[in-house]
Scaffold this active site. Structure first.
Site, PDB file in Angstrom:
ATOM      1  N   ALA A  32       0.855  -1.195   0.000  1.00 21.12           N
ATOM      2  CA  ALA A  32       0.000   0.000   0.000  1.00 21.12           C
ATOM      3  C   ALA A  32       0.890   1.243   0.000  1.00 21.12           C
ATOM      4  CB  ALA A  32      -0.957  -0.006   1.194  1.00 21.12           C
ATOM      5  N   LEU A  33       1.822   1.256  -0.928  1.00 19.37           N
ATOM      6  CA  LEU A  33       2.894   2.260  -0.903  1.00 19.37           C
ATOM      7  C   LEU A  33       2.384   3.661  -1.228  1.00 19.37           C
ATOM      8  CD1 LEU A  33       5.684   0.207  -2.723  1.00 19.37           C
ATOM      9  CD2 LEU A  33       5.105   0.282  -0.288  1.00 19.37           C
ATOM     10  N   HIS A  34       2.932   4.634  -0.501  1.00 24.58           N
ATOM     11  CA  HIS A  34       2.608   6.041  -0.746  1.00 24.58           C
ATOM     12  C   HIS A  34       3.917   6.810  -0.847  1.00 24.58           C
ATOM     13  CE1 HIS A  34       3.550   6.395   3.475  1.00 24.58           C
ATOM     14  NE2 HIS A  34       2.597   5.531   3.774  1.00 24.58           N
ATOM     15  N   HIS A  37       6.810   5.911   1.519  1.00 22.85           N
ATOM     16  CA  HIS A  37       7.626   4.744   1.144  1.00 22.85           C
ATOM     17  C   HIS A  37       8.555   5.094  -0.017  1.00 22.85           C
ATOM     18  CE1 HIS A  37       3.908   2.679   2.772  1.00 22.85           C
ATOM     19  NE2 HIS A  37       4.854   2.094   3.474  1.00 22.85           N
ATOM     20  N   GLY A 147      10.661   4.733   7.914  1.00 24.64           N
ATOM     21  CA  GLY A 147      10.065   6.065   8.014  1.00 24.64           C
ATOM     22  C   GLY A 147       9.958   6.507   9.465  1.00 24.64           C
ATOM     23  N   GLU A 148      10.302   7.764   9.704  1.00 29.13           N
ATOM     24  CA  GLU A 148      10.254   8.281  11.078  1.00 29.13           C
ATOM     25  C   GLU A 148       8.840   8.559  11.563  1.00 29.13           C
ATOM     26  OE1 GLU A 148      14.705  10.202  11.508  1.00 29.13           O
ATOM     27  OE2 GLU A 148      12.991  11.563  11.326  1.00 29.13           O
ATOM     28  N   MET A 184       1.803  11.146   5.910  1.00 27.69           N
ATOM     29  CA  MET A 184       1.307  10.128   4.970  1.00 27.69           C
ATOM     30  C   MET A 184       1.272   8.773   5.649  1.00 27.69           C
ATOM     31  SD  MET A 184       2.268  11.075   1.215  1.00 27.69           S
ATOM     32  CE  MET A 184       2.125  12.776   0.650  1.00 27.69           C
ATOM     33  N   SER A 186      -0.628   4.580   5.054  1.00 28.09           N
ATOM     34  CA  SER A 186      -1.499   3.694   4.264  1.00 28.09           C
ATOM     35  C   SER A 186      -2.926   3.730   4.799  1.00 28.09           C
ATOM     36  CB  SER A 186      -0.983   2.259   4.326  1.00 28.09           C
ATOM     37  OG  SER A 186       0.370   2.226   3.985  1.00 28.09           O
TER      38      SER A 186
END
Ligand code: PAF
Length: 278
Positions: A32-34, A37, A147-148, A184, A186
């Site tokens: 479910a990449l945004h 990612h 991701g932080e 952002m 998912s």
């Protein structure tokens, strides 16, 4: 871009990539990449590494009351996004590869895993640490990118890598935000139109606390005010805290490296965010 589903193929392809003398980077994902990612893949590529992305929706990090079946899945769109970013290889393990039927080992991290997400979602970090250790063993990357937005997760994985003396470096990459500040995720796709307008209030609340701490106030008043404001705006707040950025222990004042972290629900959608406090 190679799309591989067996360990034998993965090991052969990673050996080839390593022979190219570039470092190997891993971007572990649940799909479910945004854009968040994609920023991880871009950072890995920009570092000069051959980049492997993994996609595996890990059931072991979901609690029984969390809806694993609802987790968004779109393999075709994910592969397209990774191809567009120039990823060298996508690793798509299945359940049996990740969890052989007779496995007897899980990884429990204490320390930074104890509070916050660890308390609200018991077993979550055991699932994350175990799957990450398996992915690191499968791909054997020189570094892995996280991701932080999931700040605590980054600290937990760093701690596991340090404690188990694993030969890779964990790199945290800054949260990618929508124009209105919403981090952002998912899960954002599950927000209703009304909830989507409310959602940026979470980062606004954190920024408000950070500004008050920078002006010299100490906790608990700024945290309590932000908590109350979020509740008034319709959030169910799981936690909103000032913590040490590495150990995740609660702090009274914003010492260097301190972090403001929060998790709150709008209806059934759980939002996480964090910012530097000092
Ligand atoms: O952050 C995630 O997407 C997951 O927790 C991870 C790191 C891919 C492990 O399943």
């Amino acid at each position: 871009m190679l799309v591989l589903r067996t360990l034998a193929d993965l090991h052969a392809a990673c050996a080839d990539l390593r022979r190219g003398a570039e470092p190997l980077a891993l971007v572990p994902t649940m799909g479910a990449l945004h854009q968040g990612h994609r920023a991880l893949v871009r950072a890995a590529m920009a570092s000069g590494a051959a980049t492997v992305a993994s996609i595996f929706v890990n059931p072991r990090q979901f609690a029984a009351d969390e809806d694993l079946t609802r987790y968004p899945r779109d393999e075709a769109a994910d592969l397209e996004a990774l191809r567009a970013e120039g990823c060298a290889l996508v690793w798509l393990p299945d359940m049996t590869t990740m969890y052989p039927h007779d496995e007897a080992t899980t990884i429990t991290v204490t320390g930074p895993a104890q509070h916050w997400e660890g308390a609200v979602r018991p077993g979550h970090f055991r699932g994350v640490a175990t799957v990450c250790a398996k992915l690191f063993g499968q791909v054997r990357p020189d570094r892995a990118y996280f991701g932080e937005k999931d700040w605590q997760q980054v600290q937990v994985v760093k701690r596991m890598v340090a404690d188990l003396l694993l030969p890779l470096r964990i790199v945290g990459i800054e949260t990618v935000r929508e124009a209105d500040g919403l981090a952002m995720s998912s899960r954002n796709r599950f927000l209703s139109a009304e909830q989507r307008t409310q959602a940026p209030m979470l980062i606004a609340a954190l920024r408000d606390v950070a500004a008050r701490l920078a002006a010299g106030e100490t906790t608990p008043a700024p945290l309590a005010d932000a908590h109350a404001a979020l509740q008034r705006q319709g959030f169910a707040v799981d936690y909103l805290a000032l913590v040490d950025g590495e150990t995740l222990s609660p702090l009274d004042s914003a010492t260097p490296g301190a972090r403001l972290i929060a998790a709150a629900r709008l209806g059934t959608v759980r939002l996480l965010d964090n910012i530097a406090a000092a």
